[in-house]
Structure formats: C-alpha cells, structure tokens
Design a protein around this motif. Structure first.
Motif, short mmCIF file in Angstrom:
data_model
loop_
_atom_site.label_atom_id
_atom_site.label_comp_id
_atom_site.label_asym_id
_atom_site.label_seq_id
_atom_site.Cartn_x
_atom_site.Cartn_y
_atom_site.Cartn_z
N GLU A 297 -0.64 -5.10 -1.71
CA GLU A 297 -0.34 -5.16 -0.27
C GLU A 297 -0.98 -3.93 0.37
OE1 GLU A 297 1.32 -7.41 1.50
OE2 GLU A 297 2.03 -8.72 -0.11
N HIS A 298 -2.33 -3.95 0.42
CA HIS A 298 -3.07 -2.73 0.77
C HIS A 298 -2.83 -2.29 2.21
CE1 HIS A 298 -4.94 -2.97 -3.11
NE2 HIS A 298 -5.42 -4.19 -2.86
N GLU A 299 -2.67 -3.24 3.11
CA GLU A 299 -2.42 -2.87 4.50
C GLU A 299 -1.11 -2.09 4.64
OE1 GLU A 299 -1.78 -5.04 8.82
OE2 GLU A 299 -2.80 -6.13 7.22
N LYS A 300 -0.05 -2.59 3.96
CA LYS A 300 1.23 -1.91 4.00
C LYS A 300 1.16 -0.56 3.28
CE LYS A 300 4.28 -5.89 4.53
NZ LYS A 300 5.42 -6.66 3.98
N ALA A 301 0.39 -0.53 2.20
CA ALA A 301 0.23 0.72 1.46
C ALA A 301 -0.40 1.77 2.35
CB ALA A 301 -0.61 0.50 0.21
N ASN A 302 -1.48 1.40 3.07
CA ASN A 302 -2.15 2.34 3.98
C ASN A 302 -1.23 2.75 5.11
OD1 ASN A 302 -4.52 2.29 2.47
ND2 ASN A 302 -5.37 0.53 3.63
N GLN A 303 -0.45 1.79 5.59
CA GLN A 303 0.48 2.08 6.69
C GLN A 303 1.47 3.17 6.30
OE1 GLN A 303 2.71 -1.37 7.90
NE2 GLN A 303 4.21 -0.16 9.01
N TRP A 304 2.05 3.07 5.11
CA TRP A 304 3.04 4.07 4.67
C TRP A 304 2.37 5.34 4.20
CZ3 TRP A 304 7.88 3.89 5.97
CH2 TRP A 304 8.48 2.64 6.26
N GLN A 305 1.16 5.24 3.65
CA GLN A 305 0.44 6.41 3.18
C GLN A 305 0.10 7.35 4.33
OE1 GLN A 305 -0.36 6.94 -0.28
NE2 GLN A 305 -0.60 8.99 0.54
N SER A 306 -0.15 6.74 5.51
CA SER A 306 -0.59 7.53 6.67
C SER A 306 0.57 8.21 7.39
CB SER A 306 -1.34 6.62 7.65
OG SER A 306 -0.49 5.60 8.13
N ARG A 307 1.79 7.93 7.01
CA ARG A 307 2.94 8.51 7.73
C ARG A 307 3.23 9.92 7.24
NH1 ARG A 307 7.56 3.99 9.13
NH2 ARG A 307 6.13 2.37 9.89
#
Length: 307
Positions: A297-307
């Motif tokens: 779930e790369h989109e969600k991974a990037n979303q949380w990684q950027s926080r």
C-alpha cells in the motif's frame, strides 16, 4: 458476623463439644454479653474496660480466662489495635482451654498476624487449625494459608493449599471463587508453570470473563512461544475492545507484522492512533509506514512516512 452473634456462636460451639468443666459462671457470662453489646454499638472503650476488669479477677477458671482474653483480642482486632490483639490472643493459649476455643482463637490470631503483615507468624496457627479441626469446611483456611505462603514467596506451597480448597469445593459441586483462581494463577506465574497457568486462566474466563484474564491468557501463550494462539487471543481481545495500552496495541501489530500480515498490523496501529492510545512519534509512524509498504500500500506508506 456481628460481634454479639460471634460470641453466642462461640459459646455454643465450645459448650457443645467440650468437656463438662468448660462452662461459664452466670456472672462472667453476663459480663461478656455486656461487653459484646457495647462492641455492637462501636463503643470499644467500654467493651474493653469490662473485659480488662475481668482479667484482674483471680477466681476465673482457665476456660473463663480463655474466653475473656479471646474476646478482648477480638475487640482489639475490631478496633484496629493489632499489637494488643495479638498479645491478648497469644495469652489465650497459655490456659487449659477446650480444643474448639483453641481453634477459634488460632484462626483469629492468624488473621491478626496477617493484618500486621507477619505472615510467617500466622502460618503455624493456620496449619495447627488445618491439622486439628474435624470441620468439613476448611476451604477458607486453606486460602488464608495460601495467601501467607504467597506473601513469603513459597509459591509451590501456596498452589498446594489453593488446590486443596478447589478440590474440596468441587467435591461439593461448588464453583471455586474468583479470588482463589486469581491467586492460583499468580502463584503459577511466579513458578513459570505456564501450562498449569493456562488451564487456570481458561477456568477464569469460563466462570469470570474479564478483560485482564484475556490479556493474561495471551501473555501466557506468548511465554510458551505459541504465537498463533497468542495472536488469536489478542485479536479477539481487540475485537472485544479490551486493549487499553500502547504496549498491547503495538504487541498485536508486531505479531501481525512478523507473521506476514502487515496490512492488519497497519490497521491496528491506525486504530491505536485514532483512540489516542498510541502516540504519533517517529518510531510508531515509521512502523506504520513500513507495515503499509510491506502490504504494497505504497500511497498510504508515503502518506504516513511524510508526517
């Protein structure tokens, strides 16, 4: 039991099973009743005063002295004066008294010692009672004895006493009390007896289903390295909304992650975030991002990684 009822019961039990010489004179009996009536009114000083005056008499028989000092110890115990209670109850044993009074006194003395946290001193009196009484109802004394053994870290002896109480109750087709089983599983935990503890926890969940027992069951499976069972129980606890700490949520997420179920791990962490149980720190955010990444779930991974 109300004080005056306790006294009447004791008189009847002693006079009913003792030798004929174990009797009270009318005067002493009246004074003891008077003392107990004052105790029932919470007038400790008057009650104690009556009994102390009786102790000054030289004409009392051993049985009368035993009764007076026993009730004085009982009254001190009710008042919370533990040292005086112990002193009075120990003094009872210096007289030639009937066995029933001896046993009643030892049980009360053990309880006074336990309230003083003097568990080693309580044990001889409890063991004397267990070895000398012909009562069919020894379960509570077995449990008191187990509590003493537990407090002095003699866990195997505690387990033996609790099992005797449980076996006796089961023979009467009665359900063991919850506090007995919790004491048993705590003792087994200190002994690292995981298999036996597992059985005890299952009994607790059968009869007294509470959140802490589900979590203890999961922890025991983890101790036994039965991670499939651990995961199943902890997941059930989550569905039952029993998880209440960061450690519990992260533990469940970690097992999902290590068992190759990363998406489920991520959902657990998100639930912990939503309930404000898991803090939004760097470590937890990276864990969540990693879980989504492994779940592709790369989109969600990037979303949380950027926080």
């Amino acid at each position: 039991m109300k004080p005056i009822l306790f006294f009447v019961f004791l008189i009847l039990s002693v006079n009913g099973f003792a030798e004929p010489s174990a009797s009270l004179s009318a005067t002493i009996y009246k004074k003891l009743i008077e003392s107990q009536e004052q105790l029932e009114k919470n007038d400790y000083e008057t009650s104690i005063g009556i009994l102390k005056k009786l102790t000054e008499r030289n004409s009392l028989s051993d049985y009368e002295n035993g009764m007076v000092w026993h009730l004085l110890g009982y009254t001190y115990l009710e008042k919370g004066q533990l040292n005086k209670s112990v002193e009075a109850l120990e003094h009872v044993l210096t007289f030639d008294i009937p066995m029933s009074l001896n046993l009643s006194n030892r049980q009360l003395l053990a309880q006074a010692y336990m309230q003083k946290n003097a568990y080693s001193k309580a044990l001889p009196h409890l063991n004397f009672w267990l070895n000398s009484s012909d009562s069919d109802d020894k379960e509570e004394v077995h449990i008191l004895t187990a509590q003493c053994y537990f407090q002095i870290k003699r866990y195997q002896s505690a387990v033996a006493q609790i099992n005797l109480a449980i076996k006796s109750y089961e023979a009467k087709q009665q359900r063991p009390k919850e506090q007995w089983l919790t004491l048993l599983q705590s003792s087994l935990a200190f002994l690292d007896a995981a298999e036996d503890r597992l059985g005890t926890l299952k009994l607790l969940l059968t009869w007294y289903p509470k959140p802490e027992y589900w979590l203890a069951l999961a922890g025991t499976y983890a101790q036994m390295e039965k991670m499939d069972n651990y995961l199943a129980v902890l997941a059930l606890a989550q569905r039952k909304k029993l998880l209440t700490s960061e450690a519990q949520y992260l533990s469940l997420a970690s097992v999902y992650f290590s068992e190759g179920i990363p998406y489920q791990a991520a959902k657990v962490i998100e639930e912990g975030f939503a309930k404000r149980i898991i803090p939004h720190n760097v470590k937890n955010l990276r864990f969540l991002a990693s879980a989504y990444s492994m779940a592709r779930e790369h989109e969600k991974a990037n979303q949380w990684q950027s926080r």
